[in-house]
Design an enzyme around this catalytic site. Structure first.
Site, PDB file in Angstrom:
ATOM      1  N   GLU A 149       1.100  -0.882   8.577  1.00  0.00           N
ATOM      2  CA  GLU A 149       0.360   0.360   8.985  1.00  0.00           C
ATOM      3  C   GLU A 149       0.153   0.395  10.407  1.00  0.00           C
ATOM      4  OE1 GLU A 149      -2.128   3.192   9.308  1.00  0.00           O
ATOM      5  OE2 GLU A 149      -1.615   2.526   7.121  1.00  0.00           O
TER       6      GLU A 149
ATOM      7  N   ASP B 288       0.404   3.793   5.947  1.00  0.00           N
ATOM      8  CA  ASP B 288       0.604   3.429   4.788  1.00  0.00           C
ATOM      9  C   ASP B 288       0.431   4.589   3.647  1.00  0.00           C
ATOM     10  OD1 ASP B 288       1.759   0.910   4.830  1.00  0.00           O
ATOM     11  OD2 ASP B 288       0.028  -0.218   5.196  1.00  0.00           O
TER      12      ASP B 288
ATOM     13  N   GLN C 109       0.532  -1.165  -0.056  1.00  0.00           N
ATOM     14  CA  GLN C 109      -0.016  -0.081  -0.097  1.00  0.00           C
ATOM     15  C   GLN C 109       0.856   1.441   0.015  1.00  0.00           C
ATOM     16  OE1 GLN C 109      -3.428   2.066   2.646  1.00  0.00           O
ATOM     17  NE2 GLN C 109      -2.916   0.004   3.024  1.00  0.00           N
TER      18      GLN C 109
ATOM     19  N   GLY D 175      -8.622  21.227  19.154  1.00  0.00           N
ATOM     20  CA  GLY D 175      -8.362  22.562  18.899  1.00  0.00           C
ATOM     21  C   GLY D 175      -8.959  23.559  19.716  1.00  0.00           C
ATOM     22  N   GLY D 176      -9.044  24.657  19.371  1.00  0.00           N
ATOM     23  CA  GLY D 176      -9.525  25.963  20.283  1.00  0.00           C
ATOM     24  C   GLY D 176     -11.139  25.820  20.346  1.00  0.00           C
TER      25      GLY D 176
END
Length: 415
Positions: free
Chosen positions: A139, A168, A17, A247-248
């Site tokens: 993977e 991969d 892959q 995040g924020g």
């Protein structure tokens, strides 16, 4: 219309892959990708996870579009000569063999440079230089070693690997960028170079926000946007944060109408600060817009569990698509949890070429993922994957071999 990589010839020594992801992307952009395979067997994924007996698997076909296949016995002296001729004619050699395999075949960097000083040799490896550089990696190993698994899942459960193939396919995308960059530099220097994309490095690059959070945690001992705040505890390392946005702008996955029987009847909902008043109006909690316990983002952080529970009471009265339609009118960020079945049937993805139907001579019609990167002056046409050795004679003729020489090489087992 011309393609962005017209005239670039890739010698593709990849399998499974990570490497095929890279070379397929280059082929979509117009490079001539010549896939070298073992006679009689080929890429191992041709037979892995088959859904139709004795037919190339979807695993193979969906990673090898727009390529040509040749079969060469690289252990045969005459086969090795054919490979040397290909190296002299190609611009890039891409491989994802186990560490040292190319050297053992007799094609060290120095030997390749002797044959073609302009050759770019691009490799996917599990790890970069260091204590693990000789280890094989797949993977899920890459996701674990790159920091993804330790930060994925819920705090009261084990580490979890992602369904997205960030080890991969993610590393293959990184390698493709490295190859194009090296090709551009070659226009100035005239020289080839080595390009390395280590899977651990690629996963870590995609997990950079967690490395950011590790440093924040080291400094402050707490991260208020994580669900462990304020009632949980933080250890020394970044914890698993469930479905928090990272995040924020706090977000979470919420149940929608039908969740009892549909495992994907959910929506991702973000409580973005600029639209907080609109969120309050939509869910019928208008008083929260001015209540000091809820009116500001800092005030909401210790109450996120309660807030999302209240929003979920509203989303459970709507299907995920009904909820999305309402929320989008007010610019409230959200997104439905789409199953693969829903994605496969989505007309807009067919129209943009993100999902493509391809016709294969032995498999028949099947769906595949098209080029995710759209160029206005280099449109992508997704062509079927090659049959094993389908283009051997064609490529040999391009190298200058006569029909008689090709026949002799086949009789000798070189091709």
């Amino acid at each position: 219309m011309s393609k962005a990589l017209d005239g670039v010839r890739i010698l593709d020594f990849t399998h499974v892959q990570s490497g095929p992801t890279c070379t397929q992307l280059l082929a979509w952009f117009g490079a001539d990708v010549i896939k070298v395979e073992r006679a009689g067997a080929g890429d191992i994924t041709r037979e892995q996870l088959r859904d139709i007996p004795d037919v190339d698997s979807l695993y193979f076909t969906m990673l090898n579009h727009n390529k040509r296949s040749v079969t060469i016995d690289t252990k045969n002296p005459e086969g090795k000569q054919v490979l040397e001729a290909l190296i002299q004619k190609c611009d890039v050699l891409v491989e994802n063999f186990a560490p040292g395999a190319l050297d053992r075949m007799g094609f060290t960097w120095e030997r390749i440079q002797e044959l073609n000083p302009r050759m770019i040799v691009a490799s996917v490896k599990g790890f970069g230089p260091g204590p693990y550089e000789d280890c094989k990696v797949y993977e899920n190993v890459a996701q674990c070693a790159g920091g993804a698994a330790s930060t994925t899942g819920f705090d009261d459960g084990p580490p979890v690997v992602s369904g997205a193939q960030i080890g991969d396919s993610g590393t293959g995308l990184h390698l493709a960028l490295g190859i194009v960059t090296a090709l551009y530099q070659r226009t100035h220097t005239g020289r080839g170079q080595r390009v390395l994309a280590a899977m651990q490095d690629g996963v870590l690059n995609l997990c950079r926000v967690k490395l950011r959070d590790q440093q924040r945690l080291d400094r402050t001992g707490v991260m208020k946007e994580y669900p462990q705040y304020p009632n949980g505890t933080f250890d020394e390392a970044v914890p698993r944060a469930g479905n928090a946005s990272g995040g924020g702008q706090p977000g979470w996955i919420l149940k929608c109408k039908g969740w009892e029987t549909d495992p994907n009847a959910y929506i991702y909902f973000i409580t973005q600060a600029p639209v907080w008043a609109k969120i309050c109006n939509v869910i019928g909690k208008e008083e929260w817009a001015t209540d000091p316990d809820y009116a500001t983002a800092p005030a909401r952080l210790p109450r996120l569990k309660e807030i999302f529970a209240e929003i979920e009471r509203w989303t459970m009265t709507k299907t995920k698509f009904e909820a999305m339609q309402i929320l989008n009118k007010y610019d409230i960020p959200c997104g439905p949890i789409l199953s693969m079945k829903e994605i496969a049937a989505e007309p807009s993805l067919r129209k943009t070429g993100t999902i493509v139907e391809v016709d294969h001579p032995t498999r028949g019609k099947y769906l595949t993922v098209g080029n995710p990167i759209k160029l206005s002056d280099s449109p992508t046409e997704v062509k079927r994957s090659p049959l094993l050795g389908e283009h051997t004679d064609e490529v040999m003729a391009e190298l200058g071999y006569s029909p008689e020489q090709i026949s002799a090489l086949r009789t000798a087992g070189a091709i």
